[in-house]
Design a protein around this motif. Sequence first.
Motif, PDB file in Angstrom:
ATOM      1  N   ASP A  69       0.845  -1.183   0.000  1.00 31.83           N
ATOM      2  CA  ASP A  69       0.000   0.000   0.000  1.00 31.83           C
ATOM      3  C   ASP A  69       0.888   1.241   0.000  1.00 31.83           C
ATOM      4  N   LEU A  70       0.270   2.410  -0.042  1.00 33.52           N
ATOM      5  CA  LEU A  70       1.044   3.643  -0.144  1.00 33.52           C
ATOM      6  C   LEU A  70       1.941   3.881   1.067  1.00 33.52           C
ATOM      7  N   PRO A  71       1.454   3.690   2.321  1.00 29.96           N
ATOM      8  CA  PRO A  71       2.364   3.908   3.451  1.00 29.96           C
ATOM      9  C   PRO A  71       3.615   3.032   3.403  1.00 29.96           C
ATOM     10  N   LEU A  72       3.455   1.769   3.007  1.00 28.53           N
ATOM     11  CA  LEU A  72       4.624   0.894   2.916  1.00 28.53           C
ATOM     12  C   LEU A  72       5.547   1.359   1.796  1.00 28.53           C
ATOM     13  N   ALA A  73       4.962   1.725   0.656  1.00 27.67           N
ATOM     14  CA  ALA A  73       5.772   2.198  -0.456  1.00 27.67           C
ATOM     15  C   ALA A  73       6.575   3.434  -0.058  1.00 27.67           C
ATOM     16  N   MET A  74       5.932   4.374   0.625  1.00 28.03           N
ATOM     17  CA  MET A  74       6.632   5.595   1.016  1.00 28.03           C
ATOM     18  C   MET A  74       7.683   5.310   2.087  1.00 28.03           C
ATOM     19  N   GLN A  75       7.449   4.327   2.931  1.00 29.61           N
ATOM     20  CA  GLN A  75       8.468   3.951   3.914  1.00 29.61           C
ATOM     21  C   GLN A  75       9.719   3.438   3.195  1.00 29.61           C
ATOM     22  N   VAL A  76       9.518   2.619   2.160  1.00 32.27           N
ATOM     23  CA  VAL A  76      10.647   2.130   1.369  1.00 32.27           C
ATOM     24  C   VAL A  76      11.391   3.298   0.733  1.00 32.27           C
ATOM     25  N   LEU A  77      10.644   4.234   0.158  1.00 32.70           N
ATOM     26  CA  LEU A  77      11.268   5.346  -0.545  1.00 32.70           C
ATOM     27  C   LEU A  77      11.941   6.323   0.409  1.00 32.70           C
ATOM     28  N   GLU A  78      11.418   6.466   1.603  1.00 31.14           N
ATOM     29  CA  GLU A  78      12.084   7.322   2.591  1.00 31.14           C
ATOM     30  C   GLU A  78      13.444   6.749   2.975  1.00 31.14           C
ATOM     31  N   GLU A  79      13.515   5.427   3.091  1.00 27.62           N
ATOM     32  CA  GLU A  79      14.809   4.811   3.373  1.00 27.62           C
ATOM     33  C   GLU A  79      15.765   4.983   2.201  1.00 27.62           C
ATOM     34  N   ALA A  80      15.247   4.852   0.994  1.00 31.55           N
ATOM     35  CA  ALA A  80      16.075   5.062  -0.188  1.00 31.55           C
ATOM     36  C   ALA A  80      16.585   6.502  -0.241  1.00 31.55           C
ATOM     37  N   ALA A  81      15.737   7.447   0.143  1.00 33.99           N
ATOM     38  CA  ALA A  81      16.133   8.852   0.155  1.00 33.99           C
ATOM     39  C   ALA A  81      17.251   9.094   1.157  1.00 33.99           C
ATOM     40  N   ARG A  82      17.159   8.461   2.320  1.00 34.67           N
ATOM     41  CA  ARG A  82      18.224   8.620   3.322  1.00 34.67           C
ATOM     42  C   ARG A  82      19.540   8.042   2.815  1.00 34.67           C
ATOM     43  N   PHE A  83      19.482   6.881   2.190  1.00 38.98           N
ATOM     44  CA  PHE A  83      20.702   6.280   1.653  1.00 38.98           C
ATOM     45  C   PHE A  83      21.319   7.184   0.590  1.00 38.98           C
TER      46      PHE A  83
END
Length: 579
Positions: free
Chosen positions: A35-49
């Motif tokens: 779902d969107l919250p899980l997708a954005m959690q993945v992308l937030e981690e990618a953004a930090r990396f």
Amino acid sequence: MWQYQAPLRDMQFVLEHWLQAPAAWAELPAFTDLDLPLAMQVLEEAARFSSAVLAPLNARGDRQGCRWQDGEVGTPEGFAAAYQAYVQGGWPALACAPAHGGQGLPQLLDAVLQEMLYASNHGWAMYTGIAHGAYLCLHAHAPQPLRDRYLPAIVSGEMLPTMCLTEPQAGSDVGLLRCRAEPQDDGSYRLSGSKLFISGGEHDLTENILHLVLARLPDAPAGTRGISLFLVPKRLDDGTRNGVRCDGIEHKMGINGSATCSLSFQGAQGWLIGEPNRGLAALFVMMNSARLHVGLQGLGHAEAAWQNASDYARERRQMRAPGRPEGVAAASVDPIHYHPAMRLTLLRLRTVSQGLRVVGYWGAHLLDQAEHANSEPGRQQATRLAGLLTPVIKAFFTDQGFHLASEALQVFGGYGYIGEYGIEQTLRDSRIAMIYEGSNEIQANDLLLRKVLGDDGVALGELLVLVEQEAAAGGRYANPLSALSAKLRVLVKGIFAHTEGDHEYPYRIAGDFLHLLGWALLAYAWARSARLANALLAEDPWYQEKLDSAAFFFSYLLPEVELRIARIDAARAPLAFLD
């Protein structure tokens, strides 16, 4: 001075509202748990990396470059550690099948990740960028024993792949390649020949490297009909070094952190992928993924250029601006982002970058639908549309990435020309993307000759139906969008008619046609963005920026369409030959 922060809010807008991806995921069995919250959690981690690990290595990698000695290549300081962090984060597995250790997430999320990687550190991302395409190629065409052996190694990040096509005499014309493959009694092959311009052909990020190599069998017919594809590991299963040597690395204009290698295959052991003499068909699975990723390089450069130019323009003060927003006190000098010339450049950077994001993510979303849609007609249409968009994404995006980086450098003035501010590296790094993975001229020919004329206009017609449906949905830009679609239909009908008597005509206009379709796709992206943003404005003023950008596009950038149409019409005159 150079920095990058992933534009997560805009990325979410594209996923949630423009694509309505969460609703599509809910209907596909492969993604029902996403779902969107899980997708954005993945992308937030990618953004930090991307911002914390890769971006700080960008300038250093450019300054240090790679080191070659006795066939071995060392990457810039910090690159190997960043790769280990990438592997530990599970990023190689993002869009790969769970059966091979992957996370089974959509290619759409992988596309968002790729934008971040290329925007933060293009040189480093060259090592990982080909991995998913190689995974798809082996998954589709490799014999089962090779899939079992090597797919988990790619997914885990234990091994990185390369794509070995180019030879000194065979660049765009792969039919001229000479690398040979001799069959062996044990079912393997021995490859001999030279390849050059091989990204990541040798490095110190992984112990083993998997080379996907185009070569000819002894009885192969001439030209592209006689090319086969082989998997050639750097190290064999017993740990011994295979007959592959790096003869040197190139000293380049940009992406200096990426090892661009010359490789010699000296009786190297390899295994056939796909059918004999049909290597290009097998490799195209990889190439389509690679071309999407190269297009995302252009988007990444455009986004990074916009961010850094915008930050600089807010800080740099020069002269009094002839027009200020209401409420801004008069001053002897103003930030240059108040000056009309700079506002024009910055608005172009922002508007084109965000429009490219919509189209690029849509291309990745279509790839997911082509593989996972619930109906066969739905999968076929998604395949056709993805095929139509791929050359546009590769060529139009990379062209815009380079030219927008150049415009951003102009914002910095003389400071942009020196290394301290970083924008000159973005400009240098971005230029290669217009050349490799099929030059932009070849992409233009592919689009018009194969994807439009060769398809009898079916896929383009389906695209125009979507454009017309958006126009029918109303909104501020419904009329110009409808008029644009009508012009395209008339133009393409004329191209079909004129080509019957002038077979060179489509080749003369291919570049302009590709850019025309690129601007038309941005018009579609911004018309839909404006309609959606207008409905959301009451709940969040953030969407006003979307309306402002859409207004700028239709006032200042849409005339690019008329320019390209005029050039296509003018090109009916024969082109002189050069002696």
